[in-house]
Design a protein around this motif. Structure first.
Motif, PDB file in Angstrom:
ATOM      1  N   ARG A  69       0.842  -1.201   0.000  1.00  0.00           N
ATOM      2  CA  ARG A  69       0.000   0.000   0.000  1.00  0.00           C
ATOM      3  C   ARG A  69       0.879   1.255   0.000  1.00  0.00           C
ATOM      4  O   ARG A  69       0.589   2.220  -0.702  1.00  0.00           O
ATOM      5  N   ALA A  70       1.970   1.236   0.765  1.00  0.00           N
ATOM      6  CA  ALA A  70       2.902   2.369   0.783  1.00  0.00           C
ATOM      7  C   ALA A  70       3.567   2.533  -0.587  1.00  0.00           C
ATOM      8  O   ALA A  70       3.735   3.656  -1.081  1.00  0.00           O
ATOM      9  N   ALA A  71       3.924   1.423  -1.220  1.00  0.00           N
ATOM     10  CA  ALA A  71       4.518   1.478  -2.561  1.00  0.00           C
ATOM     11  C   ALA A  71       3.510   2.027  -3.570  1.00  0.00           C
ATOM     12  O   ALA A  71       3.846   2.850  -4.425  1.00  0.00           O
ATOM     13  N   ALA A  72       2.269   1.581  -3.467  1.00  0.00           N
ATOM     14  CA  ALA A  72       1.216   2.052  -4.379  1.00  0.00           C
ATOM     15  C   ALA A  72       0.990   3.547  -4.219  1.00  0.00           C
ATOM     16  O   ALA A  72       0.763   4.253  -5.211  1.00  0.00           O
ATOM     17  N   ALA A  73       1.063   4.036  -2.987  1.00  0.00           N
ATOM     18  CA  ALA A  73       0.886   5.476  -2.756  1.00  0.00           C
ATOM     19  C   ALA A  73       2.004   6.266  -3.441  1.00  0.00           C
ATOM     20  O   ALA A  73       1.757   7.345  -4.003  1.00  0.00           O
ATOM     21  N   ARG A  74       3.207   5.741  -3.434  1.00  0.00           N
ATOM     22  CA  ARG A  74       4.322   6.406  -4.130  1.00  0.00           C
ATOM     23  C   ARG A  74       4.085   6.407  -5.644  1.00  0.00           C
ATOM     24  O   ARG A  74       4.330   7.399  -6.321  1.00  0.00           O
ATOM     25  N   LEU A  75       3.610   5.285  -6.173  1.00  0.00           N
ATOM     26  CA  LEU A  75       3.364   5.184  -7.615  1.00  0.00           C
ATOM     27  C   LEU A  75       2.212   6.070  -8.061  1.00  0.00           C
ATOM     28  O   LEU A  75       2.203   6.569  -9.189  1.00  0.00           O
ATOM     29  N   ARG A  76       1.260   6.292  -7.185  1.00  0.00           N
ATOM     30  CA  ARG A  76       0.104   7.128  -7.522  1.00  0.00           C
ATOM     31  C   ARG A  76       0.548   8.523  -7.967  1.00  0.00           C
ATOM     32  O   ARG A  76      -0.080   9.154  -8.805  1.00  0.00           O
ATOM     33  N   GLU A  77       1.663   8.998  -7.431  1.00  0.00           N
ATOM     34  CA  GLU A  77       2.194  10.314  -7.803  1.00  0.00           C
ATOM     35  C   GLU A  77       2.481  10.398  -9.305  1.00  0.00           C
ATOM     36  O   GLU A  77       2.284  11.437  -9.921  1.00  0.00           O
ATOM     37  N   VAL A  78       2.939   9.301  -9.891  1.00  0.00           N
ATOM     38  CA  VAL A  78       3.215   9.280 -11.335  1.00  0.00           C
ATOM     39  C   VAL A  78       1.907   9.430 -12.110  1.00  0.00           C
ATOM     40  O   VAL A  78       1.823  10.187 -13.075  1.00  0.00           O
ATOM     41  N   ASP A  83       1.646  16.663 -16.291  1.00  0.00           N
ATOM     42  CA  ASP A  83       2.409  16.841 -17.526  1.00  0.00           C
ATOM     43  C   ASP A  83       3.575  15.852 -17.550  1.00  0.00           C
ATOM     44  O   ASP A  83       3.881  15.206 -16.543  1.00  0.00           O
ATOM     45  N   THR A  84       4.204  15.756 -18.691  1.00  0.00           N
ATOM     46  CA  THR A  84       5.268  14.773 -18.881  1.00  0.00           C
ATOM     47  C   THR A  84       6.461  15.033 -17.965  1.00  0.00           C
ATOM     48  O   THR A  84       7.013  14.099 -17.378  1.00  0.00           O
ATOM     49  N   GLY A  85       6.845  16.284 -17.818  1.00  0.00           N
ATOM     50  CA  GLY A  85       7.983  16.611 -16.964  1.00  0.00           C
ATOM     51  C   GLY A  85       7.758  16.217 -15.517  1.00  0.00           C
ATOM     52  O   GLY A  85       8.656  15.685 -14.856  1.00  0.00           O
ATOM     53  N   THR A  86       6.560  16.455 -15.016  1.00  0.00           N
ATOM     54  CA  THR A  86       6.229  16.090 -13.630  1.00  0.00           C
ATOM     55  C   THR A  86       6.214  14.578 -13.468  1.00  0.00           C
ATOM     56  O   THR A  86       6.715  14.045 -12.472  1.00  0.00           O
ATOM     57  N   ALA A  87       5.669  13.873 -14.445  1.00  0.00           N
ATOM     58  CA  ALA A  87       5.662  12.407 -14.395  1.00  0.00           C
ATOM     59  C   ALA A  87       7.092  11.866 -14.450  1.00  0.00           C
ATOM     60  O   ALA A  87       7.445  10.945 -13.700  1.00  0.00           O
ATOM     61  N   ALA A  88       7.919  12.440 -15.311  1.00  0.00           N
ATOM     62  CA  ALA A  88       9.313  11.996 -15.430  1.00  0.00           C
ATOM     63  C   ALA A  88      10.079  12.244 -14.133  1.00  0.00           C
ATOM     64  O   ALA A  88      10.859  11.391 -13.689  1.00  0.00           O
ATOM     65  N   THR A  89       9.857  13.391 -13.519  1.00  0.00           N
ATOM     66  CA  THR A  89      10.523  13.705 -12.255  1.00  0.00           C
ATOM     67  C   THR A  89      10.105  12.720 -11.165  1.00  0.00           C
ATOM     68  O   THR A  89      10.937  12.227 -10.401  1.00  0.00           O
ATOM     69  N   ALA A  90       8.813  12.417 -11.090  1.00  0.00           N
ATOM     70  CA  ALA A  90       8.322  11.459 -10.098  1.00  0.00           C
ATOM     71  C   ALA A  90       8.920  10.078 -10.337  1.00  0.00           C
ATOM     72  O   ALA A  90       9.369   9.408  -9.400  1.00  0.00           O
ATOM     73  N   LEU A  91       8.932   9.647 -11.599  1.00  0.00           N
ATOM     74  CA  LEU A  91       9.505   8.342 -11.922  1.00  0.00           C
ATOM     75  C   LEU A  91      11.003   8.307 -11.617  1.00  0.00           C
ATOM     76  O   LEU A  91      11.506   7.327 -11.057  1.00  0.00           O
ATOM     77  N   ASP A  92      11.716   9.365 -11.967  1.00  0.00           N
ATOM     78  CA  ASP A  92      13.152   9.415 -11.725  1.00  0.00           C
ATOM     79  C   ASP A  92      13.449   9.307 -10.228  1.00  0.00           C
ATOM     80  O   ASP A  92      14.357   8.601  -9.809  1.00  0.00           O
ATOM     81  N   ARG A  93      12.662   9.998  -9.420  1.00  0.00           N
ATOM     82  CA  ARG A  93      12.837   9.948  -7.968  1.00  0.00           C
ATOM     83  C   ARG A  93      12.601   8.519  -7.457  1.00  0.00           C
ATOM     84  O   ARG A  93      13.365   8.002  -6.636  1.00  0.00           O
TER      85      ARG A  93
END
Length: 196
Positions: A69-78, A83-93
Motif C-alpha cells: 500500500r505504501a509502494a502504491a501510494a508512491r506510484l500514484r504520484e506518477v 504533464d510529462t515533466g512532472t511524471a518523469a521527475t516522479a519516476l526518476d525519484r
C-alpha cells in the motif's frame, strides 16, 4: 454505431509474453494501486489482482499488503502528474530511491529472459511492485513522450488508469465514470434551464 468488444485487461494465463508486456505490466500497476487504495484492502483482494495477471506463487501477509500500500501510494504520484515533466521527475525519484540495477532474469530457467529492477528474484512484494511498475511506466513515458497514466476526473472516484493510443486525452478510468459524469452534467444543465 459499431460495437467494439472491450479488450480484457488481463491476458490469457498461458501467454507469457502478453502477461509481461510493458502495457500489461503498467495496467497491472494501475489495478494494484486501485486495489491498495483502501486501508481495508485484504491479502485475498490483492492476491486476486496478482493472480488475474498470471502471478501463481502468491501468499501475502497483512504486513506485505501494508508495505505494498505504501509502494502504491508512491506510484500514484506518477499517475497524478499533469504533464510529462512532472511524471518523469516522479519516476526518476522512484527509480533512484527504490530500485536496483537493471538486470535480466529467467527465474532459474522457469521463464523467458526479461528485465527486472528489483534487487533479487525473491525481493519483497512491495519492492517488486515499485520496481516492475517503474520500469513499465518509464518505458511508456519514453515511448509516448507523455504521462503514462492519469487519475479519474470523477469527483466520486480516485482510480488511476493507463493511457494508450493517440486520441484525445483520457479523463476517466472507465466508461462507467465517464457516463455517470456526463449524465450528472446533463441533469445540472437541465435543472439550471428549468429554474429561472
Amino acid at each position: 454505431m459499431r460495437y467494439i468488444r472491450p479488450v480484457s485487461s488481463s491476458p490469457a494465463p498461458d501467454d507469457w509474453s502478453a502477461r509481461h508486456s510493458v502495457l500489461t505490466t503498467a495496467r497491472r500497476a494501475a489495478d494494484l494501486i486501485n486495489a491498495l487504495a483502501d486501508d481495508d484492502s485484504t491479502p485475498a483482494g490483492v492476491t486476486a489482482v496478482l493472480r488475474a495477471y498470471g502471478e501463481t506463487d502468491v501468499g501475502l501477509s497483512s504486513r506485505e499488503v501494508t508495505e505494498m500500500r505504501a509502494a502504491a501510494a508512491r506510484l500514484r504520484e506518477v499517475f497524478a502528474a499533469e504533464d510529462t515533466g512532472t511524471a518523469a521527475t516522479a519516476l526518476d525519484r522512484l527509480l533512484h530511491a527504490h530500485t536496483g540495477r537493471l538486470r535480466l532474469s529467467s527465474h532459474d530457467g522457469t521463464t523467458p529472459w526479461h528485465p527486472h529492477l528489483d534487487r533479487a528474484d525473491d525481493a519483497p512484494w512491495a519492492e517488486w511492485l515499485l520496481a516492475s511498475s517503474c520500469l513499465a511506466l518509464t518505458i511508456l513515458l519514453w515511448d509516448r513522450q507523455r504521462p503514462p497514466g492519469g487519475t479519474c476526473a470523477s469527483p466520486s472516484c480516485a482510480n488511476v488508469y493507463v493511457t494508450q493510443g493517440s486520441g484525445p486525452p483520457r479523463r476517466y478510468c472507465s466508461r462507467r465514470c465517464a457516463t455517470r459524469e456526463r449524465v450528472a452534467a446533463h441533469r445540472r444543465a437541465r435543472a439550471d434551464r428549468e429554474d429561472p
